[in-house]
Design a protein around this motif. Sequence first.
Motif, mmCIF file in Angstrom:
data_model
loop_
_atom_site.group_PDB
_atom_site.id
_atom_site.type_symbol
_atom_site.label_atom_id
_atom_site.label_comp_id
_atom_site.label_asym_id
_atom_site.label_seq_id
_atom_site.Cartn_x
_atom_site.Cartn_y
_atom_site.Cartn_z
ATOM 1 N N LEU A 1 -45.608 -114.573 -33.587
ATOM 2 C CA LEU A 1 -44.869 -113.631 -32.752
ATOM 3 C C LEU A 1 -45.401 -113.638 -31.327
ATOM 4 C CD1 LEU A 1 -44.770 -110.527 -35.134
ATOM 5 C CD2 LEU A 1 -42.849 -112.047 -34.590
ATOM 6 N N TYR B 1 -46.455 -111.689 -27.802
ATOM 7 C CA TYR B 1 -47.163 -110.437 -27.556
ATOM 8 C C TYR B 1 -46.653 -109.779 -26.275
ATOM 9 C CZ TYR B 1 -50.668 -110.930 -31.221
ATOM 10 O OH TYR B 1 -51.305 -110.999 -32.447
ATOM 11 N N PRO C 1 -48.391 -107.382 -30.681
ATOM 12 C CA PRO C 1 -47.293 -108.275 -31.068
ATOM 13 C C PRO C 1 -45.950 -107.550 -31.032
ATOM 14 C CG PRO C 1 -48.602 -107.656 -32.984
ATOM 15 C CD PRO C 1 -49.330 -107.138 -31.786
ATOM 16 N N THR D 1 -43.171 -106.588 -32.574
ATOM 17 C CA THR D 1 -42.564 -106.369 -33.882
ATOM 18 C C THR D 1 -42.419 -104.878 -34.116
ATOM 19 O OG1 THR D 1 -42.740 -106.856 -36.256
ATOM 20 C CG2 THR D 1 -44.787 -106.391 -35.105
ATOM 21 N N GLU E 1 -44.787 -101.519 -37.271
ATOM 22 C CA GLU E 1 -46.235 -101.563 -37.449
ATOM 23 C C GLU E 1 -46.911 -100.718 -36.375
ATOM 24 O OE1 GLU E 1 -48.107 -105.342 -38.021
ATOM 25 O OE2 GLU E 1 -46.229 -106.268 -38.679
ATOM 26 N N ARG F 1 -47.042 -98.369 -31.049
ATOM 27 C CA ARG F 1 -46.068 -99.005 -31.929
ATOM 28 C C ARG F 1 -44.791 -99.247 -31.131
ATOM 29 N NH1 ARG F 1 -43.962 -94.028 -35.896
ATOM 30 N NH2 ARG F 1 -42.638 -92.997 -34.311
ATOM 31 N N ARG G 1 -36.962 -99.178 -31.848
ATOM 32 C CA ARG G 1 -35.723 -99.575 -31.173
ATOM 33 C C ARG G 1 -34.931 -98.320 -30.849
ATOM 34 N NH1 ARG G 1 -34.978 -104.622 -33.788
ATOM 35 N NH2 ARG G 1 -36.631 -105.982 -33.010
ATOM 36 N N TRP H 1 -35.960 -102.111 -26.849
ATOM 37 C CA TRP H 1 -37.261 -101.796 -27.411
ATOM 38 C C TRP H 1 -37.868 -100.606 -26.675
ATOM 39 C CZ3 TRP H 1 -40.156 -105.357 -30.745
ATOM 40 C CH2 TRP H 1 -39.447 -106.510 -31.076
#
Length: 281
Positions: free
Chosen positions: A124, A126, A143, A145, A148, A158, A161, A171
């Motif tokens: 992924l 960063y 990262p 994502t 998490e 964290r 969306r 994001w």
Amino acid sequence: MSDREKFDLDAYLERIGWAGGARADLATLRGVHLAHALALPFENLDPVSGRVPSLEPADVVAKMVHGRRGGYCYEHNTLLRLALEALGFRVTPLAGRVVLGADTPESRPRTHAMLRVEVPGEPLPYLADVGFGAIGALLAPVPLTVGEEFEDGGRRHRFTRLPHEGPLELWALQAYDGVARDWVSQYAFTLEPFTAADFEVFNWHVGSNPRSPFTRRPYLQRTTAERHLALDGARLTETRADGTVAVRELAGEAEARRVVAEEFGIEVPEGLELLGRLSGG
């Protein structure tokens, strides 16, 4: 000669105090990011002085690497991008809307800069960002994502969306507020790449518009392992690692200059009178 070839990586690493690896790997990315965040303060004294900061690489290096100065997001992340590219990373500049304290993401323009970094061997990309002037800022890259939680330098972040009507996913970077015991969105962004020409426009607006908060009063931040300092106008806020907060008003010009020099490590630009700005004059 390209910016990467002209960039003095050794001088930069010495300035931030990084003596670890100098390779394009995750350990180096994390180490350099944290060292930069702890060594170089956030400050807007050029816009307060009536000068728009230059984003030319040589000027950013002269100010932040060789001078006793910090900068705001465009300068910080320009400097980090130059360093990461010199180390061999592939970096894409991004732009976001600061949503901290906003009613909706759409109520704020895109005025914040951050970096998408590809790390060899990592699945992924960063998000790296050493230029967000708030206690919810990243201290280490995280990262890209959703779902998490990440611990970076003692802070918790964290991604989530946000709903919106655009064609690209929106994001949001969230930071955990230990006092409120809740997650708070810091800024929102898409993964659309931006160029130096885009940031020149953003920088001119933020650094010269009389309605911009960065042209109206000093705003400084500095993070160490023990505390976070924030100077907003005349108000100095110290947040210690254990969560305790102390707030006081600076008394006058002499104290203001001493605090800026000693606590933030910044040389006040020639001709800037802090007293009037700090007292709202």
